[in-house]
Design a protein around this motif. Structure first.
Motif, mmCIF file in Angstrom:
data_model
loop_
_atom_site.group_PDB
_atom_site.id
_atom_site.type_symbol
_atom_site.label_atom_id
_atom_site.label_comp_id
_atom_site.label_asym_id
_atom_site.label_seq_id
_atom_site.Cartn_x
_atom_site.Cartn_y
_atom_site.Cartn_z
ATOM 1 N N UNK B 1 -15.345 -9.078 -7.156
ATOM 2 C CA UNK B 1 -13.396 -9.120 -7.064
ATOM 3 C C UNK B 1 -13.207 -8.173 -6.446
ATOM 4 N N UNK B 2 -14.011 -6.674 -6.250
ATOM 5 C CA UNK B 2 -13.763 -5.106 -5.460
ATOM 6 C C UNK B 2 -13.381 -5.647 -4.251
ATOM 7 N N UNK B 3 -14.220 -6.351 -3.422
ATOM 8 C CA UNK B 3 -14.169 -6.925 -2.345
ATOM 9 C C UNK B 3 -12.478 -7.325 -2.330
ATOM 10 N N UNK B 4 -12.130 -8.133 -2.620
ATOM 11 C CA UNK B 4 -11.065 -8.586 -2.994
ATOM 12 C C UNK B 4 -9.752 -7.904 -3.171
ATOM 13 N N UNK B 30 -3.657 -13.979 -8.418
ATOM 14 C CA UNK B 30 -4.321 -15.037 -7.669
ATOM 15 C C UNK B 30 -5.907 -14.728 -8.332
ATOM 16 N N UNK B 31 -5.914 -12.977 -8.033
ATOM 17 C CA UNK B 31 -7.490 -12.184 -7.908
ATOM 18 C C UNK B 31 -8.098 -12.364 -9.619
ATOM 19 N N UNK B 32 -7.010 -11.628 -10.181
ATOM 20 C CA UNK B 32 -7.600 -11.292 -11.528
ATOM 21 C C UNK B 32 -6.873 -12.944 -12.584
ATOM 22 N N UNK B 33 -7.314 -13.742 -12.233
ATOM 23 C CA UNK B 33 -6.325 -14.684 -12.454
ATOM 24 C C UNK B 33 -5.703 -15.032 -13.927
ATOM 25 N N UNK B 34 -4.005 -14.202 -13.652
ATOM 26 C CA UNK B 34 -3.591 -13.570 -14.653
ATOM 27 C C UNK B 34 -2.174 -14.345 -13.883
ATOM 28 N N UNK B 35 -1.458 -14.062 -15.165
ATOM 29 C CA UNK B 35 0.366 -14.870 -14.906
ATOM 30 C C UNK B 35 1.148 -14.662 -14.024
ATOM 31 N N UNK B 143 -9.517 -2.576 -20.066
ATOM 32 C CA UNK B 143 -9.972 -1.552 -20.363
ATOM 33 C C UNK B 143 -10.790 -1.394 -18.692
ATOM 34 N N UNK B 144 -11.353 -3.017 -18.573
ATOM 35 C CA UNK B 144 -12.524 -2.852 -17.477
ATOM 36 C C UNK B 144 -11.629 -2.690 -15.657
ATOM 37 N N UNK B 145 -10.136 -3.252 -15.654
ATOM 38 C CA UNK B 145 -9.366 -3.295 -14.891
ATOM 39 C C UNK B 145 -8.610 -2.144 -14.529
ATOM 40 N N UNK B 146 -8.513 -1.274 -15.684
ATOM 41 C CA UNK B 146 -7.138 0.216 -15.906
ATOM 42 C C UNK B 146 -7.580 0.768 -14.722
ATOM 43 N N UNK B 147 -7.811 1.724 -13.933
ATOM 44 C CA UNK B 147 -8.804 2.239 -12.977
ATOM 45 C C UNK B 147 -7.985 1.769 -11.321
ATOM 46 N N UNK B 148 -8.797 0.648 -11.404
ATOM 47 C CA UNK B 148 -8.235 0.098 -10.193
ATOM 48 C C UNK B 148 -6.778 -0.579 -9.716
ATOM 49 N N UNK B 149 -6.091 -0.855 -11.193
ATOM 50 C CA UNK B 149 -5.218 -1.113 -11.286
ATOM 51 C C UNK B 149 -3.726 -0.272 -11.021
ATOM 52 N N UNK B 150 -4.451 1.090 -11.713
ATOM 53 C CA UNK B 150 -3.609 2.509 -11.597
ATOM 54 C C UNK B 150 -3.266 2.418 -10.166
ATOM 55 N N UNK B 218 -5.914 5.611 0.748
ATOM 56 C CA UNK B 218 -5.400 4.256 -0.013
ATOM 57 C C UNK B 218 -6.701 3.456 -0.509
ATOM 58 N N UNK B 219 -7.706 3.927 -1.283
ATOM 59 C CA UNK B 219 -9.456 3.685 -1.273
ATOM 60 C C UNK B 219 -9.219 4.277 -2.906
ATOM 61 N N UNK B 220 -10.385 2.479 -2.327
ATOM 62 C CA UNK B 220 -10.389 2.107 -4.279
ATOM 63 C C UNK B 220 -11.645 2.390 -4.572
ATOM 64 N N UNK B 221 -12.168 3.547 -3.663
ATOM 65 C CA UNK B 221 -13.155 4.231 -5.054
ATOM 66 C C UNK B 221 -14.368 5.431 -3.478
ATOM 67 N N UNK B 222 -14.899 6.642 -2.927
ATOM 68 C CA UNK B 222 -15.412 7.312 -2.406
ATOM 69 C C UNK B 222 -16.164 6.694 -1.549
ATOM 70 N N UNK B 223 -16.498 5.381 -1.971
ATOM 71 C CA UNK B 223 -17.060 4.657 -0.312
ATOM 72 C C UNK B 223 -16.228 4.120 0.123
#
Lengths: 212, 237
Positions: B1-4, B30-35, B143-150, B218-223
């Motif tokens: 999912x991270x790559x997506x 679609x990536x998160x499988x949400x409505x 809890x699992x996705x909140x950081x990515x969502x922000x 606009x990066x997801x993390x340091x890497x």
């Protein structure tokens, strides 16, 4: 108790609000001699108070202000990015995970417990909203307070000397600082979390009311 | 999912008109499988714009009923900056209950999580995810996705701000000398402690410089930030 109140909601707490802005005038203008504006009602306010900041306020049993601090996200307008870039080597400190904390104020006669309680409030904010850092405008007095609280403040740059010296600094609250902070504040973690939920969870507040 | 998610972030930075935000919301859904995923923005002069996956029937219904005036999500988020799980909002009024009922009948899920965003000059936006699930499953997902969502929410907003300022092509991010130095040291494989020592700053300050650079890139993390800085030619290793 600790209250977390957005600027737009201060109207629901008139006594707390008025005493906070008056205590700020007392601290920043009279005691510290900062060049701040005090209005005809004897209140110290600046333009950032008009931006709907989030205040963390220690409310005394009589409903008045015991101490407070003010938070704004660094993705919007902040004092540090608007006025103090020359103290950060030109780095605009901007991220949803870094909030600015300013106007740390104690009411006259407030003791260490209030300082500890405010620190606790900042820590809860950091944990609950997944923040990484706070950035703020410090004077030497604040640096001492943060150090006393075990927050390891880190000053990026300073200007001026003596009483008028200000710096831009960073701080954070590690998990291991909670225990000594709770002890100093004389509060248990459950109570602290309850105060937090009362502020941010309408459903929880209604439940509490129903029980009461 | 991270790559997506990384790929999605990079595509958001290439969005060239407000309409193509639409496909970004669909991809995230679609990536998160949400409505649903919705991004709603108000600029500094009060103009509104939205992109999202709600059905056009629901959007029309919302406007027709003028739900904006009583929507608890709007009330709980407007001009704020702290995310909310919809469960935390005040749904106790009769009007709010009727609104929720109507929303559910139009394909809106029972769970929501909204991230209010504050930009410069009083700009405001709201980013929402929505799904049908149990309270427990929803809390776990948050809890699992909140950081990515922000991060994603702010990337939508950064791009919308740039487009609003009539910057047709994505403005290439630039790093200040301190940020460049910090990211370069990390890219060379130095630890944070080593990089901080090299720059004569504390590790804490170094982390703040890296976080500021991550946000700019606009990066997801340091890497990911290092990879973005390299591919944009902002650092040379």
């Amino acid at each position: 108790m600790l209250r977390y109140i957005y600027g737009q909601d201060l109207r629901h707490f008139p006594r707390l609000r008025d005493t906070m802005f008056r205590d700020r005038a007392e601290q920043f203008k009279n005691r510290l001699g900062w060049e701040v504006q005090v209005n005809e009602k004897g209140e110290e306010r600046d333009e950032y108070d008009d931006m709907n900041p989030l205040y963390v306020i220690w409310q005394k049993p009589d409903g008045t202000h015991g101490g407070s601090m003010r938070f704004l996200p660094t993705t919007g307008d902040t004092m540090v990015n608007d006025h103090f870039l020359f103290l950060t080597d030109g780095v605009r400190i901007e991220s949803p995970f870094i909030w600015e904390c300013t106007r740390f104020c104690l009411a006259p006669g407030a003791d260490r417990r209030v300082t500890a309680a405010l620190t606790l409030g900042a820590g809860e904010i950091m944990e609950e909203f997944g923040l990484k850092h706070f950035v703020g405008v410090f004077d030497p007095r604040m640096e001492r307070i943060y150090s006393l609280m075990g927050l390891n403040p880190d000053v990026l740059g300073r200007s001026g000397e003596g009483r008028g010296a200000v710096g831009v600094g960073l701080w954070e609250m590690h998990e291991d600082v909670f225990v000594p902070t709770l002890e100093r504040a004389g509060v248990d973690r459950e109570t602290s979390k309850c105060w937090f939920r009362m502020a941010f969870d309408e459903g929880y507040t209604q439940q509490e009311r129903a029980i009461a | 999912m991270k790559a997506g998610l990384q790929e999605l972030l990079e595509d958001i930075q290439r969005v060239e008109n407000l309409e193509t935000f639409q496909s970004a919301t669909e991809r995230l859904r679609d990536l998160l499988g949400l409505s649903h995923v919705v991004y709603h923005w108000v600029n500094s002069v009060g103009e509104r714009f939205g992109a999202g996956t709600y059905s056009s029937e629901w959007v029309d219904r919302y406007l027709e009923k003028d739900y904006l005036r009583m929507d608890p999500v709007i009330f709980g988020c407007f001009q704020r900056f702290t995310p909310v799980n919809w469960k935390q909002l005040d749904w106790s009024s009769k009007a709010a209950k009727a609104f929720l009922h109507d929303a559910l009948a139009h394909g809106v899920g029972n769970q929501g999580y909204s991230i209010p965003i504050r930009g410069p000059n009083g700009q405001f936006a709201l980013f929402t995810i929505n799904d049908t699930s149990s309270d427990e499953a929803w809390e776990t997902l948050i809890a699992e996705t909140e950081r990515d969502l922000v991060i994603i929410a702010h990337e939508f907003n950064k791009r919308a701000l740039a487009l609003d300022a009539r910057e047709e092509s994505a403005p290439a991010p630039t790093l200040s000398p301190r940020e460049t130095a910090a990211v370069t040291h990390i890219a060379k494989g130095l630890s944070r402690a080593q990089a901080a020592a090299e720059m004569g700053i504390s590790e804490h300050t170094l982390r703040v410089y890296i976080e500021a650079a991550r946000h700019k890139l606009g990066a997801l993390n340091t890497t990911h930030a290092v990879a973005r800085a390299l591919s944009n030619g902002l650092i040379i290793v």
